[in-house]
Design an enzyme around this catalytic site. Structure first.
Site, PDB file in Angstrom:
ATOM      1  N   GLU A   1      -8.169   4.394   8.595  1.00  0.00           N
ATOM      2  CA  GLU A   1      -8.783   3.833   7.386  1.00  0.00           C
ATOM      3  C   GLU A   1      -8.620   2.312   7.405  1.00  0.00           C
ATOM      4  O   GLU A   1      -9.515   1.575   7.015  1.00  0.00           O
ATOM      5  CB  GLU A   1      -8.117   4.459   6.145  1.00  0.00           C
ATOM      6  CG  GLU A   1      -8.998   4.472   4.902  1.00  0.00           C
ATOM      7  CD  GLU A   1      -9.129   3.144   4.223  1.00  0.00           C
ATOM      8  OE1 GLU A   1     -10.230   2.825   3.714  1.00  0.00           O
ATOM      9  OE2 GLU A   1      -8.153   2.377   4.186  1.00  0.00           O
TER      10      GLU A   1
ATOM     11  N   LEU B   1       0.855  -1.184   0.000  1.00  0.00           N
ATOM     12  CA  LEU B   1       0.000   0.000   0.000  1.00  0.00           C
ATOM     13  C   LEU B   1       0.893   1.237   0.000  1.00  0.00           C
ATOM     14  O   LEU B   1       1.863   1.292   0.767  1.00  0.00           O
ATOM     15  CB  LEU B   1      -0.891   0.019   1.259  1.00  0.00           C
ATOM     16  CG  LEU B   1      -2.085  -0.924   1.291  1.00  0.00           C
ATOM     17  CD1 LEU B   1      -2.827  -0.768   2.610  1.00  0.00           C
ATOM     18  CD2 LEU B   1      -3.022  -0.671   0.122  1.00  0.00           C
TER      19      LEU B   1
HETATM   20  N1  LIG Z   1      -5.619   0.063  -1.998  1.00  0.00           N
HETATM   21  C1  LIG Z   1      -6.212  -1.076  -1.671  1.00  0.00           C
HETATM   22  O1  LIG Z   1      -7.326  -1.077  -1.142  1.00  0.00           O
HETATM   23  C2  LIG Z   1      -5.518  -2.378  -1.936  1.00  0.00           C
HETATM   24  C3  LIG Z   1      -6.072  -3.582  -1.511  1.00  0.00           C
HETATM   25  C4  LIG Z   1      -5.415  -4.771  -1.802  1.00  0.00           C
HETATM   26  C5  LIG Z   1      -4.214  -4.754  -2.491  1.00  0.00           C
HETATM   27  N2  LIG Z   1      -3.706  -3.556  -2.883  1.00  0.00           N
HETATM   28  C6  LIG Z   1      -2.444  -3.492  -3.644  1.00  0.00           C
HETATM   29  O2  LIG Z   1      -2.644  -4.095  -4.927  1.00  0.00           O
HETATM   30  C7  LIG Z   1      -1.371  -4.559  -5.389  1.00  0.00           C
HETATM   31  C8  LIG Z   1      -1.505  -6.012  -5.837  1.00  0.00           C
HETATM   32  O3  LIG Z   1      -2.422  -6.077  -6.922  1.00  0.00           O
HETATM   33  P1  LIG Z   1      -2.070  -6.933  -8.241  1.00  0.00           P
HETATM   34  O4  LIG Z   1      -3.089  -6.622  -9.278  1.00  0.00           O
HETATM   35  O5  LIG Z   1      -0.632  -6.747  -8.580  1.00  0.00           O
HETATM   36  O6  LIG Z   1      -2.191  -8.431  -7.722  1.00  0.00           O
HETATM   37  P2  LIG Z   1      -3.397  -9.290  -7.059  1.00  0.00           P
HETATM   38  O7  LIG Z   1      -4.672  -9.052  -7.772  1.00  0.00           O
HETATM   39  O8  LIG Z   1      -3.362  -9.130  -5.589  1.00  0.00           O
HETATM   40  O9  LIG Z   1      -2.839 -10.749  -7.356  1.00  0.00           O
HETATM   41  C9  LIG Z   1      -2.659 -11.144  -8.676  1.00  0.00           C
HETATM   42  C10 LIG Z   1      -2.445 -12.638  -8.700  1.00  0.00           C
HETATM   43  O10 LIG Z   1      -3.559 -13.273  -8.070  1.00  0.00           O
HETATM   44  C11 LIG Z   1      -3.953 -14.393  -8.822  1.00  0.00           C
HETATM   45  N3  LIG Z   1      -5.269 -14.098  -9.386  1.00  0.00           N
HETATM   46  C12 LIG Z   1      -5.870 -12.883  -9.533  1.00  0.00           C
HETATM   47  N4  LIG Z   1      -7.106 -13.034 -10.034  1.00  0.00           N
HETATM   48  C13 LIG Z   1      -7.280 -14.353 -10.195  1.00  0.00           C
HETATM   49  C14 LIG Z   1      -8.351 -15.138 -10.674  1.00  0.00           C
HETATM   50  N5  LIG Z   1      -9.495 -14.595 -11.069  1.00  0.00           N
HETATM   51  N6  LIG Z   1      -8.194 -16.488 -10.699  1.00  0.00           N
HETATM   52  C15 LIG Z   1      -7.051 -17.053 -10.278  1.00  0.00           C
HETATM   53  N7  LIG Z   1      -5.997 -16.376  -9.816  1.00  0.00           N
HETATM   54  C16 LIG Z   1      -6.121 -15.039  -9.777  1.00  0.00           C
HETATM   55  C17 LIG Z   1      -2.853 -14.620  -9.842  1.00  0.00           C
HETATM   56  O11 LIG Z   1      -1.885 -15.369  -9.120  1.00  0.00           O
HETATM   57  P3  LIG Z   1      -0.778 -16.321  -9.805  1.00  0.00           P
HETATM   58  O12 LIG Z   1       0.189 -15.396 -10.483  1.00  0.00           O
HETATM   59  O13 LIG Z   1      -0.186 -17.048  -8.644  1.00  0.00           O
HETATM   60  O14 LIG Z   1      -1.508 -17.211 -10.765  1.00  0.00           O
HETATM   61  C18 LIG Z   1      -2.374 -13.216 -10.097  1.00  0.00           C
HETATM   62  O15 LIG Z   1      -1.056 -13.136 -10.617  1.00  0.00           O
HETATM   63  C19 LIG Z   1      -0.394  -4.384  -4.241  1.00  0.00           C
HETATM   64  O16 LIG Z   1       0.347  -3.183  -4.422  1.00  0.00           O
HETATM   65  C20 LIG Z   1      -1.307  -4.260  -3.027  1.00  0.00           C
HETATM   66  O17 LIG Z   1      -0.714  -3.547  -1.968  1.00  0.00           O
HETATM   67  C21 LIG Z   1      -4.324  -2.374  -2.625  1.00  0.00           C
END
Ligand SMILES: NC(=O)c1ccc[n+]([C@@H]2O[C@H](COP(=O)([O-])OP(=O)(O)OC[C@H]3O[C@@H](n4cnc5c(N)ncnc54)[C@H](OP(=O)(O)O)[C@@H]3O)[C@@H](O)[C@H]2O)c1
Length: 196
Positions: A31, A24
């Site tokens: 929050e 984050l």
């Molecule tokens: N601001 C907020 O409220 C908030 C909340 C949560 C997270 N975040 C931030 O979001 C960022 C991460 O997001 P991101 O988009 O990079 O990754 P993510 O969505 O957390 O994870 C992506 C991984 O999850 C798996 N995945 C996602 N959707 C899937 C589906 N429908 N079916 C199967 N597997 C699925 C896959 O894993 P595999 O590669 O292992 O197949 C994919 O590579 C971080 O910076 C975190 O801190 C922010």
């Protein structure tokens, strides 16, 4: 097969950014309390909620804080072969929602939340099973490398709503103003009755 409906909870900066370097970009304890309270709150004794997250968001939680306490933690991944410690593993969202829709889990799990990150939010916001979105909008721009799906794509499917357990007034923490918005999925219009 009955799929379980769910809510999304997310915080965005003024440009819809949500993350940087798999973390984050901000530290806002009040929050974060809203996140914990909302995803943990239940009304039925003996029930808990479930939180569904992408594999990268699971990785982003420091080991000592995961699984997130008092909630059933579910991780989605196409690559992981082994269930992470303390969480259930599914290879797609539909499978997880089907598991949560079975009679037994339905009794034990009161509410289901998709908690990130960007990839999973993009799919979940467009899903007909997403009934509610808790969107915290921060009035500040951060350096982000992951963003939430543009509101143009999903907001028209939702209507402004409210939650008595959530403070929706303008708030300020560490000099950053933010407001929590609640949106509910628009009810599907009933098909017109054919004249006889
Ligand atoms: N601001 C907020 O409220 C908030 C909340 C949560 C997270 N975040 C931030 O979001 C960022 C991460 O997001 P991101 O988009 O990079 O990754 P993510 O969505 O957390 O994870 C992506 C991984 O999850 C798996 N995945 C996602 N959707 C899937 C589906 N429908 N079916 C199967 N597997 C699925 C896959 O894993 P595999 O590669 O292992 O197949 C994919 O590579 C971080 O910076 C975190 O801190 C922010």
């Amino acid at each position: 097969m009955a799929l379980r409906s769910f809510s999304i909870i997310v915080a965005v900066d003024s440009q819809m950014g949500i993350g940087k370097d798999n973390n984050l970009p901000w530290r806002l304890p009040k929050e974060m309390k809203h996140f914990t309270r909302t995803t943990s709150h239940t009304t039925r004794e003996g029930c808990q909620n479930a939180v569904i997250m992408g594999r990268k968001s699971w990785d982003a939680i420091p080991t000592k804080y995961r699984p997130l306490p008092n909630r059933l933690n579910i991780v989605l991944s196409r690559s992981l072969k082994q269930q992470p410690d303390g969480a259930l593993l599914f290879s797609n969202l539909g499978e997880a929602l089907a598991h949560l829709g079975t009679d037994t889990t339905r009794r034990e799990i009161e509410n289901v939340f998709v908690i990130g990150g960007g990839q999973l939010y993009a799919e979940a916001l467009m899903s007909e099973y997403c009934q509610r979105v808790y969107l915290t909008r921060l009035n500040k721009c951060f350096d982000c490398d992951v963003s939430l799906l543009s509101t143009d794509a999903w907001l028209p499917q939702y209507v402004v709503s409210s939650d008595p357990n959530v403070d929706q007034e303008l708030q300020e923490e560490k000099g950053i103003q933010y407001q929590i918005h609640v949106y509910d999925r628009q009810p599907v219009a009933a098909a017109p009755v054919a004249a006889s």
